[in-house]
Design an enzyme around this catalytic site. Structure first.
Site, mmCIF file in Angstrom:
data_model
loop_
_atom_site.group_PDB
_atom_site.id
_atom_site.type_symbol
_atom_site.label_atom_id
_atom_site.label_comp_id
_atom_site.label_asym_id
_atom_site.label_seq_id
_atom_site.Cartn_x
_atom_site.Cartn_y
_atom_site.Cartn_z
ATOM 1 N N ASP C 41 0.831 -1.208 0.000
ATOM 2 C CA ASP C 41 0.000 0.000 0.000
ATOM 3 C C ASP C 41 0.869 1.263 0.000
ATOM 4 O OD1 ASP C 41 -1.673 2.223 1.176
ATOM 5 O OD2 ASP C 41 -3.169 0.628 1.103
ATOM 6 N N HIS C 98 -2.123 -2.749 8.482
ATOM 7 C CA HIS C 98 -2.547 -1.349 8.524
ATOM 8 C C HIS C 98 -4.045 -1.222 8.293
ATOM 9 C CE1 HIS C 98 -3.162 -0.789 4.127
ATOM 10 N NE2 HIS C 98 -2.352 -1.835 4.077
HETATM 11 ZN ZN LIG Z 1 -2.653 -3.303 2.694
#
Ligand SMILES: [Zn+2]
Ligand SMILES: [Zn+2]
Ligand SMILES: [Zn+2]
Ligand SMILES: [Zn+2]
Ligand SMILES: [Zn+2]
Ligand SMILES: [Zn+2]
Lengths: 227, 227, 227, 227, 227, 227
Positions: C41, C98
């Protein structure tokens, strides 16, 4: 093969006394409460050492009482675990190692393994145990190292069990306990791993040590929210 | 888990009478003559139905008594076969199916299989048997089809066994026989496949039918030379 | 792609100030103490949230901060772990999940996954986490379930780490600790799992919670001997 | 692990200044335009050398900046590529190699690789590059050969990218460009492969060389029709 | 099977006239210069359309003239490629697609594929080609799309060939050329892909178009040094 | 590559005389009755030795005329078998080995195999044949052993064929026969395996020996019922 005599003896002598049990099992199906994963070794008979009757023990046996981690689709052990947990809803899984295990001893005899490529590949699932012994047991003699390897191997297979989705879910629900056992052929003793990782002798007058007891888990996320 | 009672009973009541046997097995190691590959089903206890003592039967158990073909390295069954043939030099391998087998019945219940992806993958090794039943047994009811599947499944696993290099070599030397069995839970009967593919009831007064008897093979190339 | 401007800015503005560091790193090689496994990400930058300079953090990033179990040879994550532990001898491994993780949210959007077959396969390594959430978090709303999944996923990846032979050996020697973290994008907070499984907020005035601290393990076999 | 100091510094000093950015990223989700595939090496920080802010760079990092070909289902890199192309619709993929790469140097140190079996397997995806160097770079010294291998490796990974169905489709539509980069740790220079296969130094005053620029492809079959 | 008549005709009528050739081939071994990879389709006979005598064409045939990328160890096509390049040192590899290809048409008939799970898996190696057609050929009718798919499929298989280490090395040495062909069953025409990706009709009065001609590659790293 | 001359010759000289056949084949599609699996060897041309016209023979060729067992999804040979049986409904499958086979000779030259890792892996499917030869043919010289290996290899591939679900079902229906052939390059002779396992010379004046003739199988379960 004189096994035919054994079969005849079973049919003429043993079966008649258990006919009702077998008829009931045939009609109602099986409802074992325990899955035992043990070695193919001819000296380790799960039903004998647990004095289980037909219908009581779902049994998966292979060389080295190994449970590959879930990532290995297609496998016989993973299927037995999944069937036991999802279809039969067993409440306990026992991984049972034993003394003088040929599979574990093979780690100390690499040449012999060259003639058994399948066994060699299969033992990759015990490699973490062997690496631990290599790293931490240098001060032991070979017999002690083999014994250590058998125990570490039971531990790593319990670890593998926990990444099977069906096992993980069932454990989180508090409906499944995992057991790590060691059977000593010469003395007939069984030792069971406790939550502390140590293998304790099993005896009738104290509770059975359980490696990972069944207990409903508080969701981790809730704990975070409270923080 | 009241298995602790069974363990105690084994240690206090059963083991003392077998102490000499276990000591001998611990000291001399195992020398089983037979590998039995049977189902994990709790109602099918190999040592019971063959009346085998500890040390006599090397046992591999999985859901559906399946033997993946050799091309699948890394597997538990292949390793057990290889260990039995190469290290223990067994003279007989028995693949034993049974009535009311949950693994075989799963073919007739595809929705249930969706919740058991490992079992579904594992049963791919029985697909040839299921395809045969689908093609040829349309005139049977489901109970008969399941029974047919159990038998076809034993046959296909015997086929798989023969492509394991260790098995192929040993068979060519005339030192290894393959057996296909069927155990009926309700009646306690065992049927053994003969060289004709038919499953015959086993009884004491006639020789045990053997699917593929041990017999030294004349090398195929010699036959060609003579031609 | 205006990335060329960024590169130019790095070369003209940033690099000159770090020239000595980079020269030293080029000449002496890297000696990071920590392997961080985090998500691909774009909002989770490991060096930023740990304020690490070049040379300090060995980083493996993939969709979902996943660590397949050891049985899966050939993989990029397993290789990064092995290289970090064996060649670099890192003392800590951090698995960092996360908030708002697209990989974890994909479990709740199966149709979207159909267009991404690789992602779907890859997420099999998070399935045990999803099964736990399905079993135990039925009372939560979807946002809470996603959060729970992110945390369970970190836990299962820590489990996977422990069956890598190099990790297992190093942990048994007491030279390697495993950390499970959660990064909240909106608040910038980091939570670290403690030995109790709970994720605690990290702050400067108390020790960092460590999921599995480094501590030399007493060999299990010794405990048995004493018994 | 003094990483806790870095985390604290991030939270107290860095995050406050980027709070608005992070809040926006949390609420709107990520929309990176570029996927960067780079090495796990601690000295190669993708966001640093491209001066990218959080939210700008989707990053996959592994030992050797490798992209296995599509045939390898289940992999972390393939999943990151697929997610970036299908879900995020990135317009550029950069494969970034670097000087002094431990993974590439491992090819020249086979003994060390024996202690890292996962790394060895993983590097199979770079073997075509190594074979090219062995065949064509015999006149170079080892340092030059390693440098050649790093560049050939970037080229072969670009080849692998092109057989991922999502990448192939997107390229044919003219919506995706592929970049092959080399980062020199000591000098901070970045070189980018041009369509001619040569790696050119990147500088602000000339266009960025692009290995395979985005350009809508004329369907091959139409050309045939015209023939 | 009246194939026995064909065999007899070969032995009585055809072989006598080629006896010297076959004897020479038996004694000297084979030295083909070309590997042809074509479809198993009964209408595409490689030796016929290239008028090759026994000993001239090393031939690999499978459904769809597919070449899996190198990462798939164990495969029949990869082995044929490797044997041709390493052991026979062929100078040319031809991948030959054809009109009305059942394998390519299967992409447009997904239900039929459900009854052929192996074929479905195998066609994964052609998926990038199908994705290109889906993305870029929406304006064509199905017949045109199939034709486009056949050509794209040849292109992707040429891409796969290049990541085989033996092929990559040989190409870099300038000793191996790759060809992409299309055979039209109805017209008997052959079209060969040129370096521009377009398929051109082959005729005697102009040079054969070659997708990737043999040409010694200047090492990429040298180009960098000069920069 | 002077193959362009061959192509031109085909187009100018050969095709015109077969134009009607090819047009018919293009319009009606293929309807071959036989799948031939033979070696990639340039000296073994299936259509030549069986005098088959275009459209008559579905052909799969690979190094060593190997058929991996069904468990290996994704393979080219399995797909060709499946397509031939399910889509084309062929009535006969021929596995054709040959004298002087480079693949089989590679077993006797292990060093050469080290440079061809794919071939080495591929030949695992012939290992049972090699193990038989090692066990039973010690009294032969190497040429005789190679010949024996070629024949044993044909036998083991016929075994593999039978565990493909589509083949198993079709055989049980009595609609598919399996043939094992040997082609001698020097003499042009073909030998066909009979049900006794022996390879007999094929000649016009006696029926073709068939390894496993097509014959509807009586369901095994019925036989049991009768018992
Ligand atoms: Zn992720
Ligand atoms: Zn054992
Ligand atoms: Zn069963
Ligand atoms: Zn690197
Ligand atoms: Zn075709
Ligand atoms: Zn051959």
């Amino acid at each position: 093969m004189d096994i035919i005599n054994g079969v005849s003896r079973f049919q003429s002598t043993v079966f008649p006394g258990q006919q009702d049990l077998f008829r009931k099992l045939a009609q109602d199906g099986q409802r074992p409460r325990t899955l035992m994963i043990s070695c193919a070794d001819s000296r380790v008979v799960p039903e004998l050492i647990t004095q289980s009757a037909p219908g009581e023990l779902f049994v998966c046996r292979n060389a080295g009482n190994i449970v590959p981690p879930f990532a290995m689709k297609n496998g016989g052990v993973s299927s037995a675990v999944e069937y036991a947990v999802v279809a039969l809803e067993v409440s306990d899984i026992v991984v049972c190692g034993h003394s003088d295990c040929g599979a574990m001893k093979a780690f100390f005899n690499p040449e012999a393994l060259e003639t058994m490529p399948n066994v060699k590949s299969w033992l990759a699932h015990s490699e973490p145990a062997f690496e631990v012994v290599k790293s931490c047991c240098g001060h032991m003699n070979e017999a002690e190292q083999i014994q250590a390897l058998v125990l570490e191997n039971v531990s790593i297979q319990l670890l593998h069990l926990q990444n099977h989705p069906s096992v993980a879910a069932r454990m989180a629900q508090g409906k499944l306990a995992l057991h790590g056992w060691f059977f000593d052929i010469e003395s007939g003793e069984i030792r069971a791993q406790g939550p502390d990782g140590v293998f304790h002798t099993v005896s009738n007058d104290k509770p059975l040590p359980v490696a990972i007891p069944a207990s409903r888990r508080v969701a981790r996320s809730l704990a975070v929210e409270a923080a």
